[in-house]
Enzyme design. Structure first.
Site, PDB file in Angstrom:
ATOM      1  N   ARG A  16      -0.868   3.791  -5.163  1.00 34.94           N
ATOM      2  CA  ARG A  16      -0.619   5.105  -4.485  1.00 34.94           C
ATOM      3  C   ARG A  16       0.315   6.028  -5.415  1.00 34.94           C
ATOM      4  O   ARG A  16       1.093   5.606  -6.445  1.00 34.94           O
ATOM      5  CB  ARG A  16       0.488   4.670  -3.367  1.00 34.94           C
ATOM      6  CG  ARG A  16      -0.049   3.729  -2.232  1.00 34.94           C
ATOM      7  CD  ARG A  16       1.126   3.515  -1.391  1.00 34.94           C
ATOM      8  NE  ARG A  16       0.564   2.539  -0.591  1.00 34.94           N
ATOM      9  CZ  ARG A  16       0.689   1.174  -0.190  1.00 34.94           C
ATOM     10  NH1 ARG A  16       1.106   0.582  -1.354  1.00 34.94           N
ATOM     11  NH2 ARG A  16       0.070   0.371   0.555  1.00 34.94           N
ATOM     12  N   LYS A  44       4.977  -0.085  -0.068  1.00 31.98           N
ATOM     13  CA  LYS A  44       5.389   0.063   1.111  1.00 31.98           C
ATOM     14  C   LYS A  44       6.522  -0.941   1.312  1.00 31.98           C
ATOM     15  O   LYS A  44       5.931  -2.326   1.085  1.00 31.98           O
ATOM     16  CB  LYS A  44       4.454   0.288   2.154  1.00 31.98           C
ATOM     17  CG  LYS A  44       3.790   1.712   1.755  1.00 31.98           C
ATOM     18  CD  LYS A  44       2.828   1.987   2.969  1.00 31.98           C
ATOM     19  CE  LYS A  44       2.356   3.451   3.016  1.00 31.98           C
ATOM     20  NZ  LYS A  44       1.396   3.923   3.991  1.00 31.98           N
ATOM     21  N   ARG A  47      -7.429   6.669  -5.279  1.00 27.95           N
ATOM     22  CA  ARG A  47      -7.160   5.033  -4.917  1.00 27.95           C
ATOM     23  C   ARG A  47      -8.237   4.460  -3.774  1.00 27.95           C
ATOM     24  O   ARG A  47      -8.733   3.225  -4.005  1.00 27.95           O
ATOM     25  CB  ARG A  47      -5.763   5.109  -3.964  1.00 27.95           C
ATOM     26  CG  ARG A  47      -5.425   3.782  -3.306  1.00 27.95           C
ATOM     27  CD  ARG A  47      -4.069   4.009  -2.749  1.00 27.95           C
ATOM     28  NE  ARG A  47      -3.660   3.217  -1.543  1.00 27.95           N
ATOM     29  CZ  ARG A  47      -3.206   1.941  -1.949  1.00 27.95           C
ATOM     30  NH1 ARG A  47      -2.907   1.344  -3.209  1.00 27.95           N
ATOM     31  NH2 ARG A  47      -2.804   1.117  -0.783  1.00 27.95           N
ATOM     32  N   HIS A  95      -2.099  -3.607   0.569  1.00 27.72           N
ATOM     33  CA  HIS A  95      -2.195  -3.611   1.972  1.00 27.72           C
ATOM     34  C   HIS A  95      -1.592  -4.774   2.891  1.00 27.72           C
ATOM     35  O   HIS A  95      -1.926  -5.933   2.526  1.00 27.72           O
ATOM     36  CB  HIS A  95      -3.667  -3.416   2.632  1.00 27.72           C
ATOM     37  CG  HIS A  95      -4.254  -1.717   2.183  1.00 27.72           C
ATOM     38  ND1 HIS A  95      -5.475  -1.893   2.192  1.00 27.72           N
ATOM     39  CD2 HIS A  95      -3.670  -0.837   1.992  1.00 27.72           C
ATOM     40  CE1 HIS A  95      -5.910  -0.553   1.799  1.00 27.72           C
ATOM     41  NE2 HIS A  95      -4.806  -0.057   1.703  1.00 27.72           N
ATOM     42  N   TYR A 103     -12.856  -0.024   3.884  1.00 25.07           N
ATOM     43  CA  TYR A 103     -13.596   0.186   2.864  1.00 25.07           C
ATOM     44  C   TYR A 103     -15.332  -0.286   3.003  1.00 25.07           C
ATOM     45  O   TYR A 103     -16.140  -0.044   2.386  1.00 25.07           O
ATOM     46  CB  TYR A 103     -12.939  -0.191   1.382  1.00 25.07           C
ATOM     47  CG  TYR A 103     -11.703   0.669   1.387  1.00 25.07           C
ATOM     48  CD1 TYR A 103     -11.751   2.057   0.829  1.00 25.07           C
ATOM     49  CD2 TYR A 103     -10.381   0.239   1.529  1.00 25.07           C
ATOM     50  CE1 TYR A 103     -10.704   2.676   0.705  1.00 25.07           C
ATOM     51  CE2 TYR A 103      -9.440   0.693   1.429  1.00 25.07           C
ATOM     52  CZ  TYR A 103      -9.600   2.339   0.831  1.00 25.07           C
ATOM     53  OH  TYR A 103      -8.601   2.981   0.657  1.00 25.07           O
TER      54      TYR A 103
END
Length: 309
Positions: free
Chosen positions: A160, A185, A256, A279, A288
């Site tokens: 990111r 995150k 990304r 993730h 994806y």
């Protein structure tokens, strides 16, 4: 709001930040969302909200709030996040034995049309990591090398933009380094392999950077010496879009997406890609697979004789 609700609200926000370790931006968004609802509730009931008023909520009250937000042109994704914040607060009240707010779980959220990621082609993704493509611009060479190094991290490591810009000088994956540790995150750390081309781009940038970089400070710098902002990176990509004739979907974050899609198309394992991207849920990464399938079908429709009318 009443003192009992104000105390519970403050404790919940502290729990999100320290207990659940959510990012500061997420905590701020949840705080704003719940405050908006409490303000609405005060206007609707013509009284200061309290724990008792939350416990006495009806699903119709929550639907009225969502309808008002919709009339203010708030999109479905924002409404879903707002509802998630309200449900999180309600669950916290239940866990801390401050009452039940069943209305929050009784209301179904708005339907959200999931959009597929839009990756760039492999040649285009590689091209934006080449500083020489912008040699004609009236920009210092170290700035061009800096932008190329950032783009190399986004595409070569699937980071990111916030993760790339937070890497410190002491953690810089220079030549001879085969991995980099980033904080994603929820303050979750992960280690990502670094290609030799990425390390070379970063090494070149650091050699040209005119500023003295402290070991514990971000290695990417703006032209005045402060930490590089995401907006500057976005503007650099915008400039490259014009030079390369790329669509508006070619953004730093698209690099990304390209990282994940290109790995998958070469036989990459979905679980491994999930870990590389950071993730929390495999379902996020599974988007994806739909991208890859849609590209295959587009090629089939364009080339296969039986696909033509």
């Amino acid at each position: 709001m009443h003192a009992d609700l104000r105390e519970a609200f403050a404790e919940w926000l502290a729990h999100l930040a320290s207990g659940r370790r959510l990012s500061p931006k997420t905590v701020i968004a949840y705080e704003r969302d719940v405050r908006q609802f409490l303000s609405f509730l005060g206007r609707q009931k013509n009284e200061s909200p309290s724990l008792a008023s939350l416990e006495n909520l009806k699903p119709a009250d929550l639907r009225a709030f969502l309808a008002e937000r919709r009339q203010a042109d708030v999109g479905s994704r924002s409404l879903m996040r707002q509802l998630a914040g309200l449900r999180s607060f309600a669950k916290y009240l239940e866990r801390t034995e401050r009452g039940e707010a069943a209305a929050f779980t009784a209301v179904r959220g708005p339907r959200v049309n999931r959009t597929l990621p839009k990756p760039m082609s492999a040649p285009a993704a590689r091209a934006v990591t080449d500083a020489d493509l912008r040699a004609s611009e009236d920009r210092p060479q170290w700035v061009l090398a800096r932008d190329a190094a950032v783009f190399a991290l986004l595409y070569g490591c699937g980071l990111r933009i916030s993760e790339a810009l937070a890497i410190t000088r002491q953690d810089a994956p220079i030549e001879g380094t085969d991995s980099v540790t980033v904080i994603g995150k929820g303050n979750k750390m992960r280690s990502v392999p670094v290609l030799a081309e990425v390390s070379a781009a970063i090494t070149e940038y650091l050699a040209l950077c005119p500023f003295t970089l402290a070991p514990d400070e971000p290695m990417f710098r703006g032209q005045k010496g402060g930490p590089l902002s995401a907006r500057v990176v976005q503007l650099a990509m915008q400039s490259l879009r014009g030079a390369l004739g790329l669509p508006s979907s070619a953004t730093p974050h698209a690099l990304r997406h390209s990282f994940a899609t290109h790995l998958l198309s070469r036989g990459g394992d979905l679980r491994a890609i999930q870990e590389l991207l950071g993730h929390a849920s495999l379902s996020t990464t599974q988007g994806y697979t739909k991208v890859d399938a849609s590209r295959l079908m587009a090629a089939y429709d364009a080339a296969h004789p039986r696909a033509r009318p």
